[in-house]
Scaffold this active site. Structure first.
Site, PDB file in Angstrom:
ATOM      1  N   SER A   6       0.852  -1.190   0.000  1.00 25.09           N
ATOM      2  CA  SER A   6       0.000   0.000   0.000  1.00 25.09           C
ATOM      3  C   SER A   6       0.886   1.237   0.000  1.00 25.09           C
ATOM      4  CB  SER A   6      -0.894   0.009   1.240  1.00 25.09           C
ATOM      5  OG  SER A   6      -1.348   1.332   1.456  1.00 25.09           O
ATOM      6  N   HIS A  31      -1.150  -1.325  -4.361  1.00 29.74           N
ATOM      7  CA  HIS A  31      -2.421  -1.009  -3.701  1.00 29.74           C
ATOM      8  C   HIS A  31      -2.518   0.499  -3.473  1.00 29.74           C
ATOM      9  CE1 HIS A  31      -5.890  -2.103  -1.170  1.00 29.74           C
ATOM     10  NE2 HIS A  31      -5.482  -1.160  -0.324  1.00 29.74           N
ATOM     11  N   ASP A  33      -4.832   3.501  -1.976  1.00 28.60           N
ATOM     12  CA  ASP A  33      -5.929   3.830  -1.065  1.00 28.60           C
ATOM     13  C   ASP A  33      -6.484   5.206  -1.391  1.00 28.60           C
ATOM     14  OD1 ASP A  33      -6.030   1.556   0.772  1.00 28.60           O
ATOM     15  OD2 ASP A  33      -3.970   2.138   1.243  1.00 28.60           O
ATOM     16  N   MET A  35      -9.160   7.934  -0.316  1.00 25.58           N
ATOM     17  CA  MET A  35     -10.013   8.338   0.817  1.00 25.58           C
ATOM     18  C   MET A  35     -10.533   9.741   0.574  1.00 25.58           C
ATOM     19  SD  MET A  35      -7.679   7.024   3.967  1.00 25.58           S
ATOM     20  CE  MET A  35      -6.734   5.490   3.877  1.00 25.58           C
ATOM     21  N   HIS A  64      -8.381   0.810  -4.060  1.00 25.36           N
ATOM     22  CA  HIS A  64      -9.283   0.576  -2.929  1.00 25.36           C
ATOM     23  C   HIS A  64      -9.995   1.891  -2.622  1.00 25.36           C
ATOM     24  CE1 HIS A  64      -9.451  -0.342   1.730  1.00 25.36           C
ATOM     25  NE2 HIS A  64     -10.653  -0.246   1.193  1.00 25.36           N
ATOM     26  N   MET A  66     -12.338   4.256  -0.613  1.00 27.09           N
ATOM     27  CA  MET A  66     -12.962   4.461   0.711  1.00 27.09           C
ATOM     28  C   MET A  66     -13.637   5.819   0.630  1.00 27.09           C
ATOM     29  SD  MET A  66      -9.799   3.034   2.945  1.00 27.09           S
ATOM     30  CE  MET A  66      -8.700   3.142   1.530  1.00 27.09           C
ATOM     31  N   MET A 135     -11.215  -6.168   5.310  1.00 35.22           N
ATOM     32  CA  MET A 135     -10.417  -5.243   6.123  1.00 35.22           C
ATOM     33  C   MET A 135     -10.053  -5.911   7.441  1.00 35.22           C
ATOM     34  SD  MET A 135      -9.969  -2.621   4.273  1.00 35.22           S
ATOM     35  CE  MET A 135      -8.995  -1.729   5.485  1.00 35.22           C
ATOM     36  N   ASP A 173      -6.416  -6.657   4.123  1.00 30.52           N
ATOM     37  CA  ASP A 173      -5.775  -5.332   4.166  1.00 30.52           C
ATOM     38  C   ASP A 173      -5.768  -4.796   5.597  1.00 30.52           C
ATOM     39  OD1 ASP A 173      -4.902  -2.751   3.689  1.00 30.52           O
ATOM     40  OD2 ASP A 173      -6.638  -2.162   2.466  1.00 30.52           O
TER      41      ASP A 173
HETATM   42  C1  DX5 Z   1      -6.273   1.417   5.528  1.00 28.13           C
HETATM   43  C2  DX5 Z   1      -5.770   1.088   4.159  1.00 28.13           C
HETATM   44  C3  DX5 Z   1      -4.635   0.153   4.103  1.00 28.13           C
HETATM   45  C4  DX5 Z   1      -3.395   0.618   4.803  1.00 28.13           C
HETATM   46  C5  DX5 Z   1      -2.662  -0.586   5.269  1.00 28.13           C
HETATM   47  O1  DX5 Z   1      -7.452   2.147   5.394  1.00 28.13           O
HETATM   48  O2  DX5 Z   1      -6.826   0.503   3.409  1.00 28.13           O
HETATM   49  O3  DX5 Z   1      -4.350  -0.227   2.761  1.00 28.13           O
HETATM   50  O4  DX5 Z   1      -2.552   1.393   4.010  1.00 28.13           O
HETATM   51  O5  DX5 Z   1      -1.564  -0.188   6.030  1.00 28.13           O
HETATM   52  P1  DX5 Z   1      -0.830  -1.163   7.036  1.00 28.13           P
HETATM   53  O6  DX5 Z   1      -0.308  -2.328   6.247  1.00 28.13           O
HETATM   54  O7  DX5 Z   1       0.242  -0.314   7.616  1.00 28.13           O
HETATM   55  O8  DX5 Z   1      -1.851  -1.599   8.059  1.00 28.13           O
HETATM   56 ZN    ZN Z   2      -6.357  -0.370   1.438  1.00 33.51          ZN
END
Ligand code: DX5
Ligand code: ZN
Length: 213
Positions: A6, A31, A33, A35, A64, A66, A135, A173
């Site tokens: 990620s 990956h 993220d 948000m 991903h 969110m 998750m 994840d």
């Molecule tokens: C959290 C994200 C993850 C995050 C994982 O909302 O979806 O992808 O970056 O990070 P680690 O591996 O540090 O938990």
């Molecule tokens: Zn993620």
């Protein structure tokens, strides 16, 4: 096990170098993220930055979402040609329709479940999905503690997948490291996302290899 670092935990001041480094270190997917500050209490990157990532990446993108308005964000990121787009079931009134839309854009559709959401919620969507993302932390931040109930959830999901669509992959994840990778493998997980574990290690190649069990 496939490994998707990620980039949330990457050094954004040197993003191009970080992307090149994880690709050279043998990751399988990147990956990303996304948000929006509404669905989760954090904001990350939009299509301008992700486009810069896609330009240097030699591995496919795993986006991903969110966010609150999934359809809007699917339209925004689809032109970047990611391998997967996943959206949260908790935030979608018409998941079946959105899955068809993602597939019609030439992208593999995936659904994400928060830690509290039962896998049975998506039983009748499985035949249309390429991946389910479970998750193992509450979405919003990297570096959180792994929630172990995801292991039981993954086993239950694996049973449903056997019944409904054997080609659907399970991705986990949050809080993944060499400490829980063997349990995740035993629980039927196919792909792990790892942010702080990979980017916080001094050696990306060694960290990625330690997850390829
Ligand atoms: C959290 C994200 C993850 C995050 C994982 O909302 O979806 O992808 O970056 O990070 P680690 O591996 O540090 O938990
Ligand atoms: Zn993620």
């Amino acid at each position: 096990m496939l490994v998707a670092p990620s980039i949330l935990s990457a050094d954004f001041g040197r993003l191009n170098d970080e992307i090149t480094a994880i690709c050279d270190a043998g990751c399988d997917l990147i990956h990303v993220d996304v948000m929006d500050g509404h669905f989760v209490p954090n904001m990350t990157i939009g299509p301008v930055v992700v486009n810069a990532v896609a330009t240097v990446a030699t591995k496919p993108l795993d986006i991903h979402l969110m966010v609150e308005n999934n359809t809007f964000f699917v339209d925004l990121f689809a032109p970047l040609n990611p391998r997967y787009i996943s959206f949260h079931i908790e935030e979608e009134k018409h998941p079946h329709r959105l899955i068809q839309k993602i597939r019609s854009l030439g992208i593999k559709p995936a659904i994400t479940l928060n830690p509290h959401t039962p896998v049975e919620t998506i039983e009748y969507l499985l035949e249309d999905l390429d991946m389910v993302l479970l998750m193992s932390v509450n979405p919003g931040f990297g570096g959180q503690k792994f929630i172990p109930s995801v292991l039981e959830k993954s086993k239950r999901l694996k049973d449903l997948i056997e019944k409904r669509n054997k080609n659907c992959l399970i991705e986990v994840d949050g809080g993944v490291s060499d400490k829980n990778i063997h349990e995740l493998k035993d629980a039927g997980v196919d792909i792990v996302v790892a942010g702080s574990y990979v980017f916080g290690s001094g050696d990306y190649q060694k960290a990625i290899e330690s997850l390829k069990v």
